[in-house]
Structure formats: structure tokens, C-alpha cells
Scaffold this motif. Structure first.
Motif, PDB file in Angstrom:
ATOM      1  N   UNK A 491       0.918  -1.139   0.001  1.00 19.61           N
ATOM      2  CA  UNK A 491      -0.090   0.126   0.058  1.00 19.61           C
ATOM      3  C   UNK A 491       1.050   1.239  -0.040  1.00 19.61           C
ATOM      4  N   UNK A 492       1.912   1.247   0.750  1.00 15.65           N
ATOM      5  CA  UNK A 492       2.828   2.322   1.029  1.00 15.65           C
ATOM      6  C   UNK A 492       3.583   2.610  -0.689  1.00 15.65           C
ATOM      7  N   UNK A 493       3.903   1.448  -1.481  1.00 17.05           N
ATOM      8  CA  UNK A 493       4.488   1.633  -2.515  1.00 17.05           C
ATOM      9  C   UNK A 493       3.441   2.362  -3.632  1.00 17.05           C
ATOM     10  N   UNK A 494       2.286   1.993  -3.569  1.00 16.26           N
ATOM     11  CA  UNK A 494       1.272   2.159  -4.414  1.00 16.26           C
ATOM     12  C   UNK A 494       1.222   3.837  -4.057  1.00 16.26           C
ATOM     13  N   UNK A 495       0.847   4.095  -2.798  1.00 15.67           N
ATOM     14  CA  UNK A 495       0.817   5.446  -2.684  1.00 15.67           C
ATOM     15  C   UNK A 495       1.872   6.590  -3.111  1.00 15.67           C
ATOM     16  N   UNK A 496       3.000   5.792  -3.389  1.00 18.46           N
ATOM     17  CA  UNK A 496       4.181   6.796  -3.690  1.00 18.46           C
ATOM     18  C   UNK A 496       4.442   6.402  -5.077  1.00 18.46           C
ATOM     19  N   UNK A 497       3.284   5.899  -5.957  1.00 24.38           N
ATOM     20  CA  UNK A 497       3.468   5.579  -7.226  1.00 24.38           C
ATOM     21  C   UNK A 497       4.873   5.079  -7.749  1.00 24.38           C
ATOM     22  N   UNK A 498       5.312   3.912  -7.013  1.00 21.15           N
ATOM     23  CA  UNK A 498       6.351   3.276  -7.416  1.00 21.15           C
ATOM     24  C   UNK A 498       6.354   2.461  -8.348  1.00 21.15           C
ATOM     25  N   UNK A 499       7.240   2.407  -9.467  1.00 29.83           N
ATOM     26  CA  UNK A 499       7.487   1.695 -10.708  1.00 29.83           C
ATOM     27  C   UNK A 499       7.823   0.267 -10.148  1.00 29.83           C
ATOM     28  N   UNK A 500       7.109  -0.786 -10.430  1.00 29.86           N
ATOM     29  CA  UNK A 500       7.783  -2.340  -9.710  1.00 29.86           C
ATOM     30  C   UNK A 500       8.634  -2.870 -10.181  1.00 29.86           C
ATOM     31  N   UNK A 501       9.711  -2.126 -10.707  1.00 30.06           N
ATOM     32  CA  UNK A 501      10.767  -3.105 -11.434  1.00 30.06           C
ATOM     33  C   UNK A 501      11.552  -3.447 -10.057  1.00 30.06           C
ATOM     34  N   UNK A 502      12.272  -4.470 -10.223  1.00 28.70           N
ATOM     35  CA  UNK A 502      13.162  -5.071  -9.217  1.00 28.70           C
ATOM     36  C   UNK A 502      14.348  -4.023  -8.846  1.00 28.70           C
ATOM     37  N   UNK A 503      14.921  -3.251  -9.348  1.00 27.62           N
ATOM     38  CA  UNK A 503      15.958  -2.441  -8.976  1.00 27.62           C
ATOM     39  C   UNK A 503      15.092  -1.426  -8.093  1.00 27.62           C
ATOM     40  N   UNK A 504      13.837  -1.006  -8.471  1.00 28.63           N
ATOM     41  CA  UNK A 504      13.311   0.013  -7.687  1.00 28.63           C
ATOM     42  C   UNK A 504      12.727  -0.472  -6.525  1.00 28.63           C
ATOM     43  N   UNK A 505      11.902  -1.653  -6.293  1.00 23.71           N
ATOM     44  CA  UNK A 505      11.807  -2.405  -5.188  1.00 23.71           C
ATOM     45  C   UNK A 505      13.102  -2.396  -4.037  1.00 23.71           C
ATOM     46  N   UNK A 506      14.221  -3.023  -4.824  1.00 27.41           N
ATOM     47  CA  UNK A 506      15.307  -2.852  -4.012  1.00 27.41           C
ATOM     48  C   UNK A 506      15.685  -1.911  -3.293  1.00 27.41           C
ATOM     49  N   UNK A 507      15.734  -0.472  -4.021  1.00 33.46           N
ATOM     50  CA  UNK A 507      16.011   0.634  -3.512  1.00 33.46           C
ATOM     51  C   UNK A 507      15.064   1.300  -2.462  1.00 33.46           C
ATOM     52  N   UNK A 508      13.762   0.809  -2.906  1.00 38.32           N
ATOM     53  CA  UNK A 508      12.868   1.456  -1.969  1.00 38.32           C
ATOM     54  C   UNK A 508      12.845   0.685  -0.477  1.00 38.32           C
ATOM     55  N   UNK A 509      13.197  -0.435  -0.583  1.00 41.67           N
ATOM     56  CA  UNK A 509      13.364  -1.180   0.685  1.00 41.67           C
ATOM     57  C   UNK A 509      14.672  -0.649   1.701  1.00 41.67           C
ATOM     58  N   UNK A 510      15.567  -0.419   0.602  1.00 36.77           N
ATOM     59  CA  UNK A 510      17.004   0.090   1.425  1.00 36.77           C
ATOM     60  C   UNK A 510      16.780   1.510   2.046  1.00 36.77           C
ATOM     61  N   UNK A 511      16.033   2.474   1.131  1.00 33.95           N
ATOM     62  CA  UNK A 511      15.804   3.748   1.677  1.00 33.95           C
ATOM     63  C   UNK A 511      14.904   3.711   2.930  1.00 33.95           C
ATOM     64  N   UNK A 512      13.842   2.887   3.032  1.00 30.05           N
ATOM     65  CA  UNK A 512      13.149   2.772   3.963  1.00 30.05           C
ATOM     66  C   UNK A 512      13.551   1.832   5.276  1.00 30.05           C
ATOM     67  N   UNK A 513      14.838   1.456   5.250  1.00 28.24           N
ATOM     68  CA  UNK A 513      15.232   0.913   6.223  1.00 28.24           C
ATOM     69  C   UNK A 513      14.979  -0.584   6.587  1.00 28.24           C
ATOM     70  N   UNK A 514      14.351  -1.184   5.637  1.00 29.41           N
ATOM     71  CA  UNK A 514      13.775  -2.459   5.740  1.00 29.41           C
ATOM     72  C   UNK A 514      14.814  -3.804   5.986  1.00 29.41           C
ATOM     73  N   UNK A 515      15.846  -2.904   5.504  1.00 30.98           N
ATOM     74  CA  UNK A 515      17.079  -4.226   5.490  1.00 30.98           C
ATOM     75  C   UNK A 515      17.860  -3.878   6.772  1.00 30.98           C
TER      76      UNK A 515
END
Length: 735
Positions: A491-515
Motif C-alpha cells: 500500500x505504501x509503494x502504491x501511494x508513492x506511485x513506485x514503478x515495480x521494477x526489481x531495482x526500484x523495489x530494492x532501492x525502496x526497501x533500502x531507503x526505508x530501512x527494511x534491510x
């Protein structure tokens, strides 16, 4: 105080004994606290409504003798108007017209007054010419199910007796009539009894247990076992079996029908395909592969596959080196390919460690080595995971288990024959094949069997290992940036209109401190993932696999000079199979020291280790033709040497003086004999020179040089001695 109007059409449930009803009942009418209330019990076979004082109903509720409940409506009522067929709609409306005059009267609740129901139903039946029991049946159903019109829809849920076996009249054949009429006095087909159904269960179990290939085979086995006439003659052969008459045999349709009723179809399918295939290909899927993964770098999956293409050697394009093995490492959270290795090492730990080393190291230098220039953000993975999912063949062993304690990575081994446990990485191979268009490259494996006279596709191979690796790198980059994974969006990714490519999903998780990074020193990564082998310190350098290296530590401590004096010694080196330019060794403090390839080893610089080993193997072993030619020439050389030695013995015996010469004399004048021979060679060379020194007759010109040596050796007869030597030499040349 409970309002009586709120209890109209309410379902109540009896909780104590002594009440005038059990189970559930519906309040059909309640005029007020002092008025009587009408209730109907909810039963499979409805009964006439009954009357009780409203105050008593309120007392039940206040004392807790009853409670409000919900009634589950029957399935035939749970349909929207669009799903109701025209015939059912007409039946409902017809039933409603029959009772509408009874439930919609000028006086509300008139039919529920004491003693009024019987008279009203009788008058209405006479007016509509409908039987009273039909009106009561419709009224009870209408009241019991909430006083709504859809309660009058036709109810076919129990039509036909579901779950009950049909009972046919004796001699009556079930099913459709036969296509061909039976002869007079005979019946076609059989009404099955309990014995027949038992025989069918036994025979159908053969199909369930995969002991026969089809239901037809199981049917034939059943007939042969249970429906054969007994032989009158004792000891008759099994080849003389005769079936019973046709009217005493179950048909194959009956066999299939009753066999499927006896066994659950899913259990039959599971038994036939086997437990392994069922778990892998046919079981129900619950959940996703990313369940329990909290961010990028949490879990990696690694697997290997043999690429469907043949490659050639970089040293010689005519050498076909076979099909490469492609290792892929996937991050489960983002589905990004974080590591890749293309080599000739079969699926094993030795190959998997190279892919893991690539996944844990910087990709800019890796891509640059293959001529692909990228920015660090284009392939931002250089992290160690917390969990690693792999196959048994790749990760079982002491070497693989070392990364658990050495690098802090938990390894999960997939069971045998269960690639679905690594579904993410398994599905990436198909996408990479499609992206790289492998099957359209010359040398690709063809799926169909080659026809007679068709060219062998292996002869069309044109790519070498480096070129194919470059194609795979660019295919991985394309996949990481342009493969869409919309099912991974939160839901958070959809709210930010994130393009669901693998590299974007990786960067989004890193920037949000999920790793939570699994950070380890570079030396530990080298130690546990780079392969190592023994090399030898020689006078020419550190020799590894036929290649020579040097380092500052070796020069400072004079390793090569000591090896020249004391002999070679062994040393352990770590190497990168992607590039032979460097190897690593540990100093006494266990720090890694890089060793560089010597300048004289330019032929192997920048090459893959597999290519170098193939080249050294091919060049180190002569071809069959060259080996035969060398062997033939050696035999001829040995024969020539033996002939020359034999002729020399003959000449020496012929020149031996009659008076023996003492050994001391033969060995005492070696220097003088050498000087004379040198003078004679000079004289011969001057006579055979192409620029002059010989007359037209070819006779030698007397040598004017070195008179002292000649006179010293032969005295006054020196000229005669030289002439004699010349004749002997000419005779030897003619021989």
C-alpha cells in the motif's frame, strides 16, 4: 425495557428448559406488551404457529432464558435477481399470488389473531381454488424464512436424493436406452449389485495405485478376474478363458462411474503421479515465496542451469568447448538478480561460490572487466544476506557449511526434487532465456530431434565464454530495470506511485530501512568464497596452474632466490576464476596480499581460468598427426645415428696403424690435434665458399694460412698430408 416493535420477525434461541419450544423460533407478530405474540418454530418440517403472551417473551429475554440468534438461509434463497432463472421467477411469483391475500390484509396481523387463521385460509382456498394444504405449506415457508418473497422460490437442493443410491425396480435397466436393440428374451446391460460394486472397487484400485495405464486396462483386469466362466475340464489353460454373457457384465461406463464414486478423484490423481510430483506440480498453493521476508537482503536464492547453447574457445574459434553453466542469485524481496556467474564448472559448490562472491562484491568492476560500463546505482547490490536457499548438491559439504559460522549466513537446503522451494530463482531462468534470445543464437540447442542429413547445430557455435557472459550481464541489467512485478507492491509503494521494477523495489526497501545489512570484512569474504589451491614458489615466480605471479612480499623476502638455492616450496593461493590477472595469498599476519601476473605471461592475462586450462591442455598435447610424424622422424633419426656410428667404426678400423699407438700418445696431443682439425676446417670452408677459392677443375687451392701448425704437425710432408685428408673427405662425402 425492550421495545416490542423491535422484536418483530426476530429469531430467538431457547437456552433453558421449560419453554414451549426447543431450538430456534421466529416472532411473526407482536402487537404490544399486553397483546399476544405469534411464534413459529424453525424445523425441517414446519408446524403451525403458536401464541404466547408478549410479556412472557419479554421476560424470557430479560431472564436470559432465550437470546437473539441468526438463521442461516437455505442456498436456494441466496441468489440475486439476475441469477434467478425465468422459470424460477415465474414459480415464485405464482406462489406469491396464492398467499398475497392472506399476508397483505387491511388489518395488520389479522391472520395471527386467535382462531382467525383457519377461517381465513379456508375462504381464500375457496376463492382461489387452491388446496388448503398448499396454502399452509407456502405460508409456513414464507414465515419461517423471514417473510420475504424469495422464500417462495423452488427448492431443488434435495431433489433426486443427493448422496443416496438409487433403487431400481427388478429387471429395470438404468441409464439411457441402448443404441442396438437386444435380441428377444435378452437384456443388454446389468443392474449392479453390492458384489459387483465390490469387484469394481478392487479393480479400480489398480488404476488408483498406478498398476495399470488406464481405466480401460483396469476394467479388463476386473473382467478377467471376476467375470470369467469356470472351466468344466480340470487343468484347462488360461488361454481358454471365456467371459460371462453380456447381460451379466458391468459396462466400462458403469465401471468408471462406480470406481470414481468409491475413490476421491484427488486422491487417485495424487497416487498416480506420486508424492514428489504432487508436491512439486499439483498441490494447492498457499502463500507466496516472499512470505516472512521483511526487506532486501533478508533471503537470497541460488540455483544453476546449463544454458541451451554451445560455445567456442577464445584461443581458437574452431574449438567447441560445450555448454556453459549459468548460476543466478536472486533477492526474494525485490526479485532482483544480485549475482551471476557463467562458467564451465558443473552445478556444485565450486561453481556456486563464484556466484555468491559476485553477489557480495561491487558490480562496477565486474561489468567493466567484460566491457560493460555502468554506474553504481545501475546494479546496487553488493550485500551479504541473512538467509540463503540452495540445492543439496551446491551447498552440502564442509566448505559450504563454513559460511554459516564464518559469514553469519543461515543456509536452507531444499529437499530433493523440490525446485518449487526456490520458485523465484527457478522462474528467472525462463525470463533470462527469453530476454537474451538464446534459442535464436547460432549454436543454440534445438528442441526437436535432428532429421537425417540435417546440419549439427553444434558446428554453428560462434560465441566464446566472454561474449556470452557479456550478453548475460546486459540481459540481467535489462531484467532488473524493466521487468515489472506489480504483485510485490504494498500500500505504501502504491501511494508513492513506485514503478515495480526489481531495482526500484530494492532501492525502496533500502531507503526505508527494511534491510539490516549483514556486513562482513572483505578478507572474510575472500577467505570463505574464493576458491583456493596450492601453488609452488619457484625461481621464476609463484607458479599456479602453469602461470607465474609475483608480489612485493615475495620480492622483499627473496622467495625466488631461496627457491633457486633450496628448491621449490608450496604456498596456498586464492584465485578468481573470472580473471587470471591476480591471485591472493596470506602474509604471516593472515592479511591478504595480491599477486600480479608476470609481464611474460601476457597470453593468459585477463582470461578466464577455464579458458587458460583448456588452452594449456590443447597446446600441451600434440595432435595425432604431429605425434605420428614426430615418432616416425625419431625412428629415422635413430636409424641414421646407428648407420653413422657403424660407418665410423669401420673407418677407424681401416685407419688403424699396424703398430699400436700408446694411449698416452693419443690423449697427450689433443690440443695439437684440435688445432690441426681447425686449420683443415678453415681450408675446407675457403675451398667451398661461393665467392671463390676453388679453380675450374674443383681442385683445392693450397692453403697459405697457418703454415706453422702444418709444419709442426707433419714437417716437410705437410702438403702431402693435407692432400690425403682432402681425398679421404671427398670419398666420405661420396659414400
Amino acid at each position: 425495557m425492550i421495545e416490542t416493535t423491535t422484536l418483530l420477525n426476530t429469531v430467538i434461541e431457547a437456552l433453558s428448559e421449560g419453554l414451549p419450544f426447543d431450538g430456534l423460533a421466529r416472532i411473526l407478530w407482536i402487537g404490544g406488551p399486553a397483546a399476544p405474540a405469534t411464534l413459529i418454530s424453525i424445523l425441517p418440517t414446519p408446524r403451525r404457529p403458536w401464541i404466547v403472551e408478549a410479556e412472557e417473551v419479554l421476560a424470557w429475554l430479560e431472564r436470559g432464558d432465550v437470546r437473539r440468534a441468526k438463521l442461516r438461509l437455505p442456498g436456494y434463497m441466496l441468489r440475486v435477481e439476475e441469477d434467478v432463472s425465468q422459470s424460477d421467477r415465474e414459480s415464485r411469483d405464482r406462489n406469491w399470488k396464492r398467499i398475497a391475500g392472506l399476508v397483505e390484509t387491511g388489518v395488520p396481523g389479522e391472520i395471527f389473531a386467535e382462531g382467525a387463521m383457519g377461517a381465513l385460509v379456508a375462504r381464500h382456498a375457496a376463492a382461489t381454488k387452491t388446496q388448503r394444504k398448499t396454502l399452509y405449506r407456502l405460508l409456513y415457508r414464507y414465515w419461517m424464512f423471514g417473510q420475504i418473497r424469495n422464500a417462495l422460490l423452488p427448492n431443488y437442493e434435495n431433489a433426486g436424493g443427493p448422496g443416496k443410491d438409487r433403487v431400481f425396480a427388478p429387471g429395470k435397466r438404468p441409464g439411457r436406452p441402448p443404441v442396438h436393440a437386444a435380441p428377444v428374451g435378452e437384456r443388454c446391460g446389468k443392474v449392479l449389485g453390492e458384489d459387483d460394486k465390490g469387484f469394481i472397487r478392487v479393480g479400480y484400485s489398480l488404476y488408483r495405485n498406478n498398476e495399470v495405464g488406464s481405466i480401460a486396462d483396469a476394467y479388463h483386469r476386473t473382467l478377467r478376474r471376476f467375470y470369467v466362466l469356470e472351466h468344466v475340464v480340470p487343468g484347462a489353460s488360461a488361454d481358454d478363458l471365456t467371459l460371462k454373457p453380456l447381460d451379466q457384465l458391468p459396462s466400462q461406463r458403469q465401471f468408471s462411474y462406480w470406481g470414481k464414486k468409491a475413490f476421491d478423484d484427488l486422491l487417485v490423481h495424487r497416487s498416480r503421479v506420486g508424492e514428489r510430483r504432487w508436491q512439486k506440480d499439483h498441490r494447492g498453493l498457499t502463500g507466496r515465496a516472499a512470505d516472512g521476508v521483511y526487506g532486501p537482503g533478508h533471503r537470497f536464492e541460488i540455483d544453476a542451469t546449463i544454458a541451451d547453447i554451445y560455445l567456442v574457445s577464445r584461443y581458437n574459434r574452431n574449438w567447441v568447448i560445450g555448454r556453459p553453466v549459468v548460476y543466478v542469485v536472486i533477492d526474494v524481496f525485490s526479485t532482483m538478480i544480485v549475482g551471476i556467474f557463467v562458467g564451465l564448472e558443473g552445478p556444485s559448490w565450486n561453481g556456486a561460490r563464484h556466484a555468491l562472491f559476485n553477489a557480495f562484491s561491487d558490480k562496477v568492476a565486474f561489468c567493466s572487466a567484460y566491457g560493460v560500463e555502468i554506474e553504481p546505482s545501475a546494479w546496487p547490490s553488493h550485500h551479504l544476506p541473512h538467509e540463503l536457499m540452495a540445492d543439496r548438491g551446491e551447498m552440502l559439504g564442509q566448505a559450504a557449511e563454513g559460511i554459516v559460522s564464518g559469514l553469519g549466513i543461515d543456509i536452507t537446503i531444499a529437499p530433493p526434487f523440490r525446485p518449487d522451494w526456490k520458485s523465484i530463482v527457478e522462474s528467472r531462468f525462463r525470463l533470462l532465456n527469453k530476454t537474451a534470445q538464446i534459442h535464436w543464437i547460432p549454436g543454440a540447442v534445438r528442441q526437436r530431434i535432428a532429421e537425417r542429413g540435417e546440419r549439427d547445430y553444434r558446428l554453428d557455435a560462434i560465441l566464446d565464454l566472454e561474449e556470452f557472459t557479456r550478453i548475460m550481464i546486459r540481459s540481467v541489467l535489462h531484467y532488473n530495470h524493466h521487468s515489472r512485478r506489480p504483485e510485490r507492491l504494498t500500500a505504501d509503494m502504491i501511494g508513492e506511485e513506485l514503478e515495480p521494477s526489481p531495482v526500484n523495489l530494492w532501492r525502496w526497501g533500502m531507503e526505508r530501512g527494511l534491510s539490516t545489512p549483514n556486513t562482513q570484512p572483505e578478507n572474510l569474504v575472500y577467505l570463505h568464497l574464493l576458491p583456493r589451491e596450492n601453488a609452488s614458489i619457484q625461481r621464476g615466480g609463484i607458479c599456479f596452474k602453469g602461470m607465474y605471479y609475483s608480489c612485493a612480499l615475495a620480492v622483499e623476502e627473496n622467495w625466488f632466490a631461496r627457491a633457486r638455492r633450496d628448491g621449490r616450496r608450496s604456498v596456498t593461493v586464492w584465485y578468481d576464476p573470472n580473471d587470471t590477472t591476480h591471485v591472493w595469498l596470506q602474509d604471516p599476519q593472515r592479511n591478504f596480499i595480491r599477486c600480479d601476473l608476470l609481464a611474460s605471461e601476457e597470453r593468459v592475462a585477463g582470461r578466464r581460468l577455464e579458458e587458460v586450462l583448456d588452452m594449456l591442455g590443447m597446446t600441451g598435447t600434440p595432435t595425432t598427426e604431429n605425434a605420428y610424424a614426430a615418432l616416425n622422424d625419431r625412428v629415422r633419426l635413430d636409424a641414421h645415428i646407428d648407420a653413422a656410428v657403424g660407418q665410423a667404426r669401420i673407418d677407424k678400423r681401416a685407419a688403424k696403424p699396424s703398430t699400436p699407438v700408446p694411449d698416452s700418445r693419443q690423449l697427450g696431443n689433443i690440443r695439437m690435434h684440435r688445432a690441426f682439425e681447425k686449420a683443415a676446417e678453415r681450408h675446407r670452408a675457403s675451398n667451398t665458399s661461393p665467392v671463390g677459392g676453388a679453380d675450374s677443375a674443383g681442385s683445392p687451392v693450397p692453403a697459405a694460412a697457418t703454415p706453422g701448425v702444418v709444419d709442426t704437425y707433419a714437417g716437410e710432408r705437410g702438403a702431402e698430408v693435407l692432400d690425403l685428408l682432402g681425398r679421404l673427405r671427398n670419398r666420405g662425402n661420396r659414400t
